[in-house]
Structures are given as C-alpha cells and as structure tokens.
Design an enzyme around this catalytic site. Structure first.
Site, PDB file in Angstrom:
ATOM      1  N   SER A 252      34.962  16.748  66.138  1.00 31.97           N
ATOM      2  CA  SER A 252      35.019  16.928  64.689  1.00 31.97           C
ATOM      3  C   SER A 252      36.467  17.155  64.238  1.00 31.97           C
ATOM      4  O   SER A 252      37.344  16.352  64.545  1.00 31.97           O
ATOM      5  CB  SER A 252      34.083  18.060  64.279  1.00 31.97           C
ATOM      6  OG  SER A 252      33.803  18.037  62.907  1.00 31.97           O
ATOM      7  N   ASP A 359      25.640   9.774  63.156  1.00 26.65           N
ATOM      8  CA  ASP A 359      26.429  10.880  62.625  1.00 26.65           C
ATOM      9  C   ASP A 359      26.507  10.724  61.114  1.00 26.65           C
ATOM     10  O   ASP A 359      27.248   9.881  60.603  1.00 26.65           O
ATOM     11  CB  ASP A 359      27.832  10.877  63.243  1.00 26.65           C
ATOM     12  CG  ASP A 359      28.636  12.119  62.871  1.00 26.65           C
ATOM     13  OD1 ASP A 359      28.194  12.858  61.987  1.00 26.65           O
ATOM     14  OD2 ASP A 359      29.698  12.336  63.480  1.00 26.65           O
ATOM     15  N   HIS A 390      26.264  14.261  65.075  1.00 26.67           N
ATOM     16  CA  HIS A 390      27.596  14.870  65.098  1.00 26.67           C
ATOM     17  C   HIS A 390      27.741  15.712  66.366  1.00 26.67           C
ATOM     18  O   HIS A 390      27.680  16.948  66.336  1.00 26.67           O
ATOM     19  CB  HIS A 390      27.761  15.722  63.844  1.00 26.67           C
ATOM     20  CG  HIS A 390      29.185  16.075  63.548  1.00 26.67           C
ATOM     21  ND1 HIS A 390      30.172  15.118  63.386  1.00 26.67           N
ATOM     22  CD2 HIS A 390      29.800  17.272  63.383  1.00 26.67           C
ATOM     23  CE1 HIS A 390      31.318  15.719  63.121  1.00 26.67           C
ATOM     24  NE2 HIS A 390      31.112  17.025  63.130  1.00 26.67           N
TER      25      HIS A 390
END
Length: 642
Positions: A252, A359, A390
């Site tokens: 991320s 995602d 994610h």
C-alpha cells in the site's frame, strides 16, 4: 490506503497480528546493548557468531536463523527543513541485523520497508458528503475558493488506514517480510516518513519532500548522507555493516514510497517490490475529474502526521488542502508532482510488482500503468497478479511459499549479485480462478485484442451486448441518478430506472478478458453536472452478478483531465470515452458478460453527487464498449456462436 474504499480489513489484521506476536517474543529475548542506541543480544559478544551468506540454487539460505537480531535506532539527516525550525529534518530508521555483523567485517545488503504508519493513529478529517459536484458556470463556485470555504467533519473510519504496519511495542519490526528474509542475510530497515513517528519535518503526502526523506536513507547506506544516534544532536554513525546495495518494498502506502524513490534514480537502490501500491496519486483519489466526497489527501495528512509538536505542520497541511483542488477535481501541477509514471525513465533498478486483481482500494490501473511505462522504457520488471484484493500472497496465506521463494530469488539476484533464473523465466505470474499459477510472457496477455461490442435495446431490464452493429432508427435509453443505491444493487436489479444493463448471450465456452475495458459512449444530460460510472460484471447461469471491475468519468472533463467544461445546453449529446480499471478474468461458459451504466457510485470514496437527480440518456447507435479479449473477435464469435 483507506480500507473504507473496499480494503481488506481482515487481511490487514492477519498481517499486523503476525508481526506483533514476534515483537513480544524478541523483546523478552534480548538484553540491553550499548552501541548507537542498539538493542544487542548478550550472545552478540560470542566469537561463534560468524555466519556468512550462503546460496543454493540461486537462493540465499537461512544461515542466520540462529543469530540473535540486533535492533538499532538511527536518525538520518536530510537536506530538508519542512517544518521551518531552521534545523534539517531527520528520518528515524529502525535497523534489524544479524548479530554476525557485530564482531566481524561482514557486510550485508539492506531491504528498506518505509512507512508513514509507524506512529500512533491520529484524528483525521473527512469532508461532508453533502458537498455538491462542481458546476463551472454556477455562481459562487469559482476556482478561487480556498480550503476554509469547504466544510469538514471528523471521519471515524480512518483508523482502518494503518494497514499492515504499526504495533503494540516501542519497536517497529519485525514485519512478516523480515521474518522470512533476514535469516537469509538481508538486513532490514524501517524508515518513518518525515513528520511521522519519531521523524521530524512535515508530510506532504506523496510529494517530492516525502520521497526525498526516504531517498536520503539510501544515500546514508551508501556513505552520501549522515545519520545520528539521537533525534536531536547526537553522534554520527556509519552504516559500516552494509554493502550499500539496497532494496525497497512495502504494501500500500509503503510500496508507494518505493515507487516514488525508484523514480528518482537514486544510486544504490537495486530492486523494489511495490505491493498493491500507488504509481499515480491522482488515480487513487480522483478519476477523470471526479472528487471523492469523504476521503482525500487532507484527511490522509491528518492521519499520518504523528510526530511531536504537530502544530508546526499546519502550513504544510494548508498546502495539501489548496493543492488537491476539491473544487474541480482537475489534474494540476500539485497532482503531477505525485505522479511517478512520467519519471519511470529514471528508474535504475529491478521492479517486481504485486497487485490484487480485485483490489478496490488501490485500483489495478496503478499496476497496469506502471508496467506499461516500464515496458516502454525497457526497464527490468516482473509482475505477480493474484485473485485477492488489497493484500499480498503472504498476508492472504495463498501461494505464500511460491511468493517468498520469488522474493528470495529476486533479492538474491539484485542485492547479492548471484546469478539465478529469476530474470530468465516468464516475467508475469497470474493466479487463476482455480488457484493455479500461470506463467506468461507479458501482461495484458500477448494474444489480447480489443473487440468492440454494441448495445442492443432493453437496458432498464437487460439489453444486449453483441458483435452486430446497430441497424434501424436510432434508439436512446435513459437512467436517473440515485446516489443512495449501491452498485451491487444496480447490477442485480431485475428492472430499474436508475441504471442500464447490457449483457451478452450465455457463453458457449470460456472467454478470457485481459487488460482494460473502454466504454465509448454518446451521452446527453438534462443538468450541467453529472457523474458517469461503468461496471464490468459477470452474470452466472442463475443471473447472479459479480462485479469484476469499474470505472468513472466526470463528463465535464471529457476533453481533458486538466480542464472543466460545462454540460450545456441540456440535452446536447457528448462523446465520452474512459478506462475502467485493468482486469484479468475468465468468464465461464454458461455465464454472461455484462456492462452496467449508472451515474453516482456511492462506494468509490462516496463520489460527490450533483445538486439534482440528473437524467442521462445513452444513444445506443453511437455507443460501444471495447473489450480486451484473449484471441480477439474470433474468441468472442466462437463463444457466442450458439
């Protein structure tokens, strides 16, 4: 990034919990040391600790597994003064290294795992969902309005932003990646972005100064910058335990920092692994002029700004608020600074991208556009696409052995300069729907061709999606915006005035879609501001919908993502073309491939709705959808032949 945008909170908890347990074990197992703020195991003084890197079949072996892990805290001094104190900003770095590097001249490479999330959670501000979509010609909504003109409210769900990082003890590590790879001879480094945790300075959320802060850590590891054993003052310390060869990775935001640093071309950074990471911040919080009504860069600034004396960073926050331009949603110089794609030509390292095909937080376009640029500039890359969201394979617990093996071979090749087959095998790994791993020559699949399908009438119930061109008089079908209806409801409704659905006939054989879907639409609007949302959907044999992908367009930005044009006069037709997120999906025989059109998507960061319930009309005779199909038109024709 924000788990409220369909991130995977459960996967986050698994990863954080895994690291936290190990932290407690290490804290009880080590004794206090005395060098440069280090926590040194007593066993570090033993002459028997003299392991050396060992390789078999091109893989670094866990010869340091019996070593105690030394943890040290350093502060790398930058050339920045983002908080205006007159003193250079310093980046706090926690180093974890095998005890074998203490009493010998052994030097090892370093993998850097940077983050803005190592500090404690901070209160954050969101934005009112009642903010209306901008209209260029509406009195009172001009481009001169500042942040003070826009209402804000506390957004309670920002606690979910601390993804995959943070912990319950004073130390940062070990992460799950350190657990796997430090024992193989890779030193681990955890730099906290400027303005976060124990670092000084102020964040700028993906901008040049934030990237420069992490880049300076690479400089220090290569003798080009100074580090100290204290946050202020202190004694200089050298990284004499490293070769200077550095990798960088993270999930991320952490992987986003790796993308940004690599785009500077810093010497000594040999390989990165950005996982579900951003390559262009505009593509994260914006979509073709759209503005997310609740989440934005100002709120993210609030959340990560965890340093002491945070009031020093109010001017920096004001710059974020004004730069992000919540009025128009247009792409500007501020967003361009946070777009790393134009600087891919500077990348001087190997890039291993990992992304989830589902995602809906950091969307897949961030990975696909990065691959496009790496390919165009002839940069070395590999890519791993998985069936999750994610997350990465390690946190999913799916194919984790294969993933860790790839990470080992990747860093062994790039950081130890050991020859293996990691750059000789097919560069793309795609996890298929049945869990198997497919090795492919490129992505999208090399045999992908775009196929244009036309819309057939009946969209308020279920219209058609066909290879045949429209015949007869023009047909127009309409929908009325309803920002309160979620996209899953739209896709599954048998009949609705608020969306249009078009599907193929049931497929007689499997069809693989690989790449980016592009709606090419002729639309008219009865109001001067509107949202346009398109969904790629698979309908199973029972008619149940699964949303595969989605995309958004502000038709005011139909000519340029950087400039807004009013929709005037009402009823005038406009040509609108935009990308959905990249996808790779096998549509099963017996299912239908579908496109759903609607207006405001409340799930995409809660898009700002227009002032009124806009009616949108689609001219079927002048509209198509372009699908990237493996095997092209022949594959579609064969699947629809019955």
């Amino acid at each position: 990034m924000s788990a409220t945008r369909d991130g995977n909170g459960d996967e986050e908890s698994q990863t954080r919990g895994r690291g936290t347990t190990r932290r407690r074990v290490l804290q009880t197992a080590v004794a206090a040391g005395a060098i440069a703020g280090a926590t040194i195991p007593a066993a570090a003084d033993a002459d028997s600790i003299d392991a050396e890197p060992t390789f078999e079949d091109g893989r670094a072996q866990p010869v340091f597994a019996d070593d105690d892990v030394i943890r040290e805290d350093y502060w790398v001094e930058t050339s920045l003064d983002t908080d205006g104190t007159g003193e250079p900003d310093r980046v706090h770095v926690e180093i974890a290294r095998p005890a074998s590097t203490v009493n010998t001249a052994l030097q090892l490479p370093v993998v850097i795992q940077p983050s803005p999330y190592y500090g404690p959670d901070q209160p954050a501000w969101g934005y009112s969902p009642n903010e209306e979509l901008y209209e260029p010609d509406k009195p009172g909504r001009d481009l001169d309005g500042g942040p003070e003109d826009r209402s804000r409210e506390v957004y309670d769900d920002y606690s979910d932003l601390a993804e995959f990082t943070g912990g319950e003890t004073p130390q940062i590590g070990p992460s799950a990646f350190e657990d796997e790879l430090l024992q193989c001879g890779f030193i681990w480094a955890y730099p906290a972005s400027i303005g976060t945790e124990q670092s000084t300075g102020c964040p700028d959320v993906g901008g040049d100064t934030e990237i420069e802060g992490i880049r300076t850590v690479v400089d220090w590891l290569n003798g080009r910058a100074d580090a100290y054993d204290a946050r202020e003052g202190g004694q200089t310390v050298e990284a004499d335990w490293t070769t200077g060869s550095a990798g960088m990775m993270g999930i991320s935001y952490n992987g986003t920092l790796a993308n940004g640093v690599a785009s500077t071309g810093v010497d000594g950074l040999e390989a990165i692994v950005p996982i579900v990471a951003i390559s262009n911040w505009y593509d994260y919080y914006r979509a073709n002029g759209h503005v997310a009504s609740s989440l934005d860069m100002g709120g993210l600034f609030d959340y990560i700004m965890s340093r002491e004396n945070g009031e020093l960073c109010e001017p920096a926050r004001d710059l974020v608020e004004s730069g992000q331009d919540r009025t128009t949603g247009n792409y500007n110089d501020w967003w361009h600074e946070r777009n790393y794609l134009p600087d891919v030509e500077n990348v001087d390292c190997g890039v291993l991208i990992c992304h989830g095909l589902y995602d809906f937080n950091v969307e897949t376009s961030n990975a696909s556009k990065l691959v496009d640029q790496l390919r165009e500039h002839d940069k070395p890359y590999r890519m791993w696409l998985h069936q999750g969201g994610h997350s990465d394979p390690l946190s999913r617990g799916v194919d984790e052995d294969a993933w860790v093996d790839l990470l080992n071979r990747w860093y062994t090749y790039w950081l130890f300069d050991v020859e293996n087959d990691v750059m000789d095998e097919p560069p793309i790994t795609v996890e298929r729907e049945d869990g198997s791993l497919a090795a492919e020559a490129d992505w999208p699949h090399p045999d992908t061709e775009h196929v244009d399908l036309s819309f057939a009438p009946g969209g308020q119930t279920q219209g058609g999606l066909t290879l045949e061109s429209p015949t007869g008089p023009p047909v127009t079908e309409s929908l009325v915006d309803d920002p309160d209806i979620f996209i899953e409801t739209h896709a599954n409704a048998d009949e609705s005035d608020n969306r249009l659905v078009y599907t193929t006939e049931p497929l007689s054989e499997d069809v693989r879609l690989s790449g980016t879907v592009i709606p090419d639409l002729t639309l008219s609007f009865d109001e001067p501001a509107a949202n346009v949302t398109a969904l790629l959907v698979e309908y199973d044999a029972a008619g149940e919908a699964e949303i595969v992908n989605r995309g958004w367009m502000n038709p005011q930005n139909r000519k340029s993502v950087s400039e807004t044009f009013a929709l005037h006069p009402p009823g005038r037709p406009y040509h609108v073309e935009f990308n959905l997120q990249a996808a790779d999906r096998v549509f099963d025989a017996g299912s239908r491939l579908g496109i759903v059109l609607l207006s405001t998507d409340p799930g995409h960061g809660m898009l700002q709705p227009p002032e009124t319930r806009v009616e949108i009309s689609l001219d079927l005779s002048k509209s198509t959808v372009r699908l990237p199909i493996v095997g092209g038109e022949d594959a579609v024709s064969a699947a629809l032949s019955e």
